[in-house]
Design a protein around this motif. Sequence first.
Motif, short mmCIF file in Angstrom:
data_model
loop_
_atom_site.label_atom_id
_atom_site.label_comp_id
_atom_site.label_asym_id
_atom_site.label_seq_id
_atom_site.Cartn_x
_atom_site.Cartn_y
_atom_site.Cartn_z
N ASP A 19 0.82 -1.21 0.00
CA ASP A 19 0.00 0.00 0.00
C ASP A 19 0.86 1.26 0.00
OD1 ASP A 19 -2.33 -1.50 0.01
OD2 ASP A 19 -2.44 -1.55 2.20
N LYS A 20 1.97 1.19 0.73
CA LYS A 20 2.86 2.35 0.82
C LYS A 20 4.22 1.98 0.25
CE LYS A 20 0.70 4.46 4.88
NZ LYS A 20 0.93 4.97 6.27
N MET A 21 4.72 2.83 -0.64
CA MET A 21 6.03 2.61 -1.25
C MET A 21 6.83 3.91 -1.20
SD MET A 21 4.99 0.27 -4.58
CE MET A 21 3.53 1.24 -5.02
N PRO A 22 8.15 3.80 -1.19
CA PRO A 22 8.97 5.01 -1.14
C PRO A 22 8.80 5.85 -2.40
CG PRO A 22 10.32 3.07 -1.52
CD PRO A 22 8.96 2.57 -1.20
N SER A 23 9.01 7.13 -2.25
CA SER A 23 8.94 8.02 -3.41
C SER A 23 10.24 7.97 -4.20
CB SER A 23 8.66 9.45 -2.95
OG SER A 23 9.72 9.91 -2.11
N PHE A 24 10.16 8.32 -5.46
CA PHE A 24 11.36 8.34 -6.31
C PHE A 24 11.21 9.45 -7.33
CE2 PHE A 24 13.61 6.30 -10.13
CZ PHE A 24 14.82 6.91 -9.80
N ASP A 25 12.08 10.44 -7.22
CA ASP A 25 12.09 11.57 -8.15
C ASP A 25 13.30 11.45 -9.07
OD1 ASP A 25 11.96 13.93 -9.52
OD2 ASP A 25 12.40 15.23 -7.80
N PRO A 26 13.14 11.00 -10.31
CA PRO A 26 14.28 10.83 -11.21
C PRO A 26 15.07 12.12 -11.42
CG PRO A 26 12.33 9.76 -12.11
CD PRO A 26 11.88 10.58 -10.94
N ALA A 27 14.40 13.26 -11.33
CA ALA A 27 15.09 14.53 -11.55
C ALA A 27 16.13 14.79 -10.47
CB ALA A 27 14.09 15.68 -11.59
N ALA A 28 15.93 14.18 -9.30
CA ALA A 28 16.87 14.38 -8.19
C ALA A 28 17.89 13.25 -8.10
CB ALA A 28 16.10 14.48 -6.89
N ALA A 29 17.87 12.33 -9.06
CA ALA A 29 18.79 11.19 -9.01
C ALA A 29 20.23 11.65 -9.26
CB ALA A 29 18.39 10.15 -10.06
N PRO A 30 21.20 11.00 -8.64
CA PRO A 30 22.61 11.38 -8.83
C PRO A 30 23.10 11.04 -10.23
CG PRO A 30 22.45 9.37 -7.55
CD PRO A 30 21.05 9.89 -7.69
N ASP A 31 24.27 11.54 -10.57
CA ASP A 31 24.83 11.30 -11.91
C ASP A 31 25.24 9.85 -12.12
OD1 ASP A 31 24.52 13.97 -12.54
OD2 ASP A 31 26.54 14.52 -11.88
N SER A 32 25.57 9.16 -11.05
CA SER A 32 26.07 7.79 -11.15
C SER A 32 25.03 6.78 -10.68
CB SER A 32 27.35 7.62 -10.32
OG SER A 32 27.67 6.25 -10.16
N PRO A 33 24.80 5.70 -11.45
CA PRO A 33 23.87 4.66 -10.99
C PRO A 33 24.39 3.91 -9.77
CG PRO A 33 25.04 3.93 -12.96
CD PRO A 33 25.37 5.38 -12.77
N ILE A 34 25.70 3.85 -9.61
CA ILE A 34 26.26 3.17 -8.45
C ILE A 34 25.89 3.92 -7.17
CG2 ILE A 34 28.42 2.57 -7.29
CD1 ILE A 34 29.59 1.86 -10.00
N GLU A 35 25.93 5.24 -7.24
CA GLU A 35 25.55 6.05 -6.08
C GLU A 35 24.07 5.86 -5.75
OE1 GLU A 35 25.47 10.78 -4.73
OE2 GLU A 35 26.61 10.15 -6.49
N LEU A 36 23.22 5.84 -6.78
CA LEU A 36 21.79 5.66 -6.54
C LEU A 36 21.49 4.26 -6.01
CD1 LEU A 36 18.90 6.64 -6.62
CD2 LEU A 36 18.82 6.07 -9.07
N PHE A 37 22.15 3.26 -6.55
CA PHE A 37 21.93 1.89 -6.07
C PHE A 37 22.31 1.78 -4.60
CE2 PHE A 37 23.32 -2.33 -4.95
CZ PHE A 37 22.26 -3.12 -5.38
N PHE A 38 23.43 2.36 -4.24
CA PHE A 38 23.88 2.28 -2.85
C PHE A 38 22.86 2.92 -1.93
CE2 PHE A 38 27.20 3.38 0.51
CZ PHE A 38 27.21 2.09 1.01
#
Length: 220
Positions: A19-38
Amino acid sequence: MSEPELIRDVVRGVPVFPDKMPSFDPAAAPDSPIELFFAWLKQAVADDIAAPHALTLSTVGEDGMPDARVVILKDLGPDGWQVASSSDSPKGRQLTAHPAAALTFFWPAAGRQVRIRGSVSTGRTEDNDADFQRRHPVARALVLAGGQSEVMENRQMLDAAVEEQVRRLEATDKLASTTWTVFTVAPEEVEFWQADQQRLHTRLLYTRFGAGWRRELLWP
């Protein structure tokens, strides 16, 4: 004779997403996928999601067919995601013959999925041994016994082989394995997927672009 039970009837009504899931704003995502995955992994750990470091490792078999199994993430660094196995296991042989793989993380309780595709390299001898030594003694004994995925006549054969190798480990300080290998998947593409109750899922794709990354939104 009763009608056979249909899968769609068995799973009907089973919730797909929480019912409840975390929010995710792609515009605020970091430049590196490794940083976002961590960041996502740390959040999964903080939220007590079961086995957030478990992943599906997909490889290509000798027959050209895809193969997959669930393994544990060993580490994550600038070079990519690391898993480990004996080089003489099916997945080890596949990664050696076709050094490319796909990784899939799925965290149902958060409605999140991460998909990674890339080339594969093997670790240095000292790195392989360091990872091997960190394993539980029985896990090390299994590696030393060999024969992973081969047909086993009975459980007694397994128990005897493991007991023998445990004795070797107890008698020899830091007994090493010649086959244990750390495999690093260097990402070419990384996709982050955040579920939505209305199926308007958010998908952010990182694609290797020169020394950096290109970020693109994908249709659900």
